[in-house]
Write an enzyme that holds these catalytic residues in place. Structure first.
Site, mmCIF file in Angstrom:
data_model
loop_
_atom_site.group_PDB
_atom_site.id
_atom_site.type_symbol
_atom_site.label_atom_id
_atom_site.label_comp_id
_atom_site.label_asym_id
_atom_site.label_seq_id
_atom_site.Cartn_x
_atom_site.Cartn_y
_atom_site.Cartn_z
ATOM 1 N N LYS A 82 0.810 -1.244 -0.165
ATOM 2 C CA LYS A 82 0.152 -0.030 0.073
ATOM 3 C C LYS A 82 0.831 1.311 0.198
ATOM 4 C CE LYS A 82 -2.435 1.571 3.637
ATOM 5 N NZ LYS A 82 -3.505 1.783 4.512
ATOM 6 N N LYS A 114 2.937 8.394 19.602
ATOM 7 C CA LYS A 114 1.871 8.357 20.037
ATOM 8 C C LYS A 114 1.332 7.619 21.338
ATOM 9 C CE LYS A 114 -0.561 9.135 15.555
ATOM 10 N NZ LYS A 114 -1.516 8.618 14.579
HETATM 11 P P1 NAD Z 1 -9.543 11.868 13.499
HETATM 12 O O1 NAD Z 1 -8.951 13.053 12.976
HETATM 13 O O2 NAD Z 1 -11.020 11.759 12.544
HETATM 14 O O3 NAD Z 1 -9.859 11.773 14.806
HETATM 15 C C1 NAD Z 1 -9.079 11.957 15.794
HETATM 16 C C2 NAD Z 1 -9.732 11.644 17.121
HETATM 17 O O4 NAD Z 1 -8.521 11.786 18.062
HETATM 18 C C3 NAD Z 1 -10.623 12.351 17.643
HETATM 19 O O5 NAD Z 1 -11.493 11.634 18.648
HETATM 20 C C4 NAD Z 1 -10.162 13.513 18.336
HETATM 21 O O6 NAD Z 1 -11.199 14.338 19.375
HETATM 22 C C5 NAD Z 1 -8.835 12.754 19.248
HETATM 23 N N1 NAD Z 1 -7.936 13.710 19.404
HETATM 24 C C6 NAD Z 1 -7.285 14.584 18.761
HETATM 25 N N2 NAD Z 1 -6.148 15.219 19.630
HETATM 26 C C7 NAD Z 1 -6.257 14.634 20.699
HETATM 27 C C8 NAD Z 1 -5.650 14.662 22.065
HETATM 28 N N3 NAD Z 1 -4.753 15.505 21.937
HETATM 29 N N4 NAD Z 1 -5.633 14.027 23.143
HETATM 30 C C9 NAD Z 1 -6.814 13.145 22.848
HETATM 31 N N5 NAD Z 1 -7.505 12.681 21.793
HETATM 32 C C10 NAD Z 1 -7.380 13.461 20.799
HETATM 33 O O7 NAD Z 1 -8.487 10.805 13.071
HETATM 34 P P2 NAD Z 1 -9.189 9.083 12.614
HETATM 35 O O8 NAD Z 1 -9.062 8.830 11.155
HETATM 36 O O9 NAD Z 1 -10.277 8.724 13.507
HETATM 37 O O10 NAD Z 1 -7.863 8.322 13.108
HETATM 38 C C11 NAD Z 1 -7.576 8.248 14.775
HETATM 39 C C12 NAD Z 1 -6.213 7.602 15.124
HETATM 40 O O11 NAD Z 1 -6.370 6.455 14.385
HETATM 41 C C13 NAD Z 1 -5.294 8.287 14.315
HETATM 42 O O12 NAD Z 1 -4.074 8.561 15.275
HETATM 43 C C14 NAD Z 1 -4.708 7.470 13.167
HETATM 44 O O13 NAD Z 1 -3.301 7.559 12.725
HETATM 45 C C15 NAD Z 1 -5.184 5.872 13.897
HETATM 46 N N6 NAD Z 1 -5.156 5.128 12.948
HETATM 47 C C16 NAD Z 1 -4.699 3.711 13.194
HETATM 48 C C17 NAD Z 1 -4.902 2.717 12.345
HETATM 49 C C18 NAD Z 1 -4.409 1.481 12.650
HETATM 50 O O14 NAD Z 1 -4.257 0.480 11.927
HETATM 51 N N7 NAD Z 1 -4.059 1.077 14.148
HETATM 52 C C19 NAD Z 1 -5.600 3.019 11.177
HETATM 53 C C20 NAD Z 1 -6.078 4.095 10.942
HETATM 54 C C21 NAD Z 1 -6.021 5.310 11.688
#
Ligand code: NAD
Length: 321
Positions: A67, A226
């Site tokens: 990807k 993170k």
């Molecule tokens: P998004 O921007 O739509 O949502 C972000 C979330 O994090 C919201 O709930 C927001 O309120 C919260 N947030 C922002 N700043 C914060 C802080 N300082 N303290 C606590 N919470 C905070 O993003 P998303 O698309 O929902 O992605 C969320 C997370 O998941 C990202 O870190 C992304 O990289 C991760 N992710 C992980 C995988 C995986 O396979 N593990 C896959 C996709 C996304």
């Protein structure tokens, strides 16, 4: 070569198909039939973009590829397209010939939701009734929708750093006919299953805010630095991950490892539970924690699945290549 454009994915891919693809590839990884290549992630010095590759080879599923994509923070403002952009490329493992090019944006959301669902299926108590969410962004709605299919949940509770986003969770609960309650972090003790999916860089949930018997899927931490939970929670819990190497370097476990609270030998690949070579949960008061970091093989598995569906539905675009 087959092309499945992003616009076709929503019509083709189902949560069930994503779940099956991800569960199978986790099992193949633990059986050492599949492995991920080292991840490349670069700040390219243009448009503040982060670009990279996640790839792997699944000998069992005959899936080879990568990807490619990343995060372009200015996309929405400048081009009215989403900031996360990715494309999956599949190759024939027998010849190396390019086989398919597949839109990867929605697939990423579905495969991430499938990962926490697989962990709930295999690790949560069968009598889990309350699901708690930490996070209410884009990905949280996918995680919740998929998780609700795994147990007879009766209630959704949630906390978010930005409380104004909590209606995103309430809407999913409503669709499923379940009540939603916003809670403070102490209120999350009522949850039998927890999912954290935020972009936080410091611990949100403390170890004593999780009740015995809970299963927690930590899904937001996918990069160095993170963090979503207190590292001490990883000493209270039995820890599982999609891949141990990613878990200790870019996953939630990176902090407990750095503090020498646990070692990599304390972390079990979820595939071992799926394959029955690890018992998984062994008591009703055990806390299980799944560190879902997101591996390239998940992307390849759902892409291969959607290529099959596109061919079966007659919407695959075939090009001479
Ligand atoms: P998004 O921007 O739509 O949502 C972000 C979330 O994090 C919201 O709930 C927001 O309120 C919260 N947030 C922002 N700043 C914060 C802080 N300082 N303290 C606590 N919470 C905070 O993003 P998303 O698309 O929902 O992605 C969320 C997370 O998941 C990202 O870190 C992304 O990289 C991760 N992710 C992980 C995988 C995986 O396979 N593990 C896959 C996709 C996304």
């Amino acid at each position: 070569m087959i092309i499945v454009p992003e616009r076709e994915i929503a019509n083709l891919m189902t949560r069930e198909a994503a779940f099956v693809a991800v569960e199978q590839v986790f099992a193949a990884m633990a059986a050492q039939d599949a492995y991920n290549f080292p991840v490349i992630r670069e700040a390219i010095g243009h448009e503040d973009a982060l670009y990279g590759f996640k790839g792997g080879f699944d000998r069992a599923g005959k899936t080879l590829g990568l990807k490619a994509g990343g995060y372009w923070p200015n996309n929405l403002d400048k081009h009215q397209i989403i900031n996360h952009q990715s494309t999956v490329f599949l190759f024939d493992p027998d010849t190396g010939k390019a086989k398919a090019m597949v839109g990867g944006n929605l697939l990423t959301a579905l495969r991430t939701a499938a990962a926490s669902s697989v962990s709930i299926k295999h690790l949560a108590r069968k009598d889990a009734r309350v699901i708690g969410m930490i996070g209410a962004g884009h990905q949280a709605t996918f995680q919740l929708r998929a998780a609700l299919e795994q147990r007879q949940f009766e209630k959704v509770i949630g906390w978010n750093f930005h409380p104004e986003m909590l209606p995103n969770l309430e809407k999913v609960a409503d669709e499923a006919g379940l009540p939603f309650q916003a809670v403070d972090l102490n209120g999350l003790r009522d949850a039998d299953v927890l999912i954290s999916i935020t972009s936080s860089f410091e611990a949100i949930l403390q170890a004593d805010q999780v009740s015995p018997g809970t299963h927690i899927a930590c899904m937001g931490t996918d990069t160095k630095g993170k963090q979503e939970v207190d590292p001490a929670l990883l000493t209270r819990a039995t820890v599982f991950s999609d891949e141990v190497a990613q878990s200790i370097s870019i996953g939630e476990a990176q902090h407990a490892i750095a503090m020498e609270l646990i070692t990599e030998h304390d972390i079990t690949q979820i595939g071992a539970v799926i394959n029955g070579t690890h018992p998984g949960r062994t008591s009703d008061d055990q806390i299980t924690l799944f560190d879902g970091t997101g591996v390239g093989l998940q992307d390849l598995a759902v892409a291969a699945s959607v290529v099959d569906l596109a061919v079966a539905n007659g919407v695959a675009i075939e090009v001479d290549f």
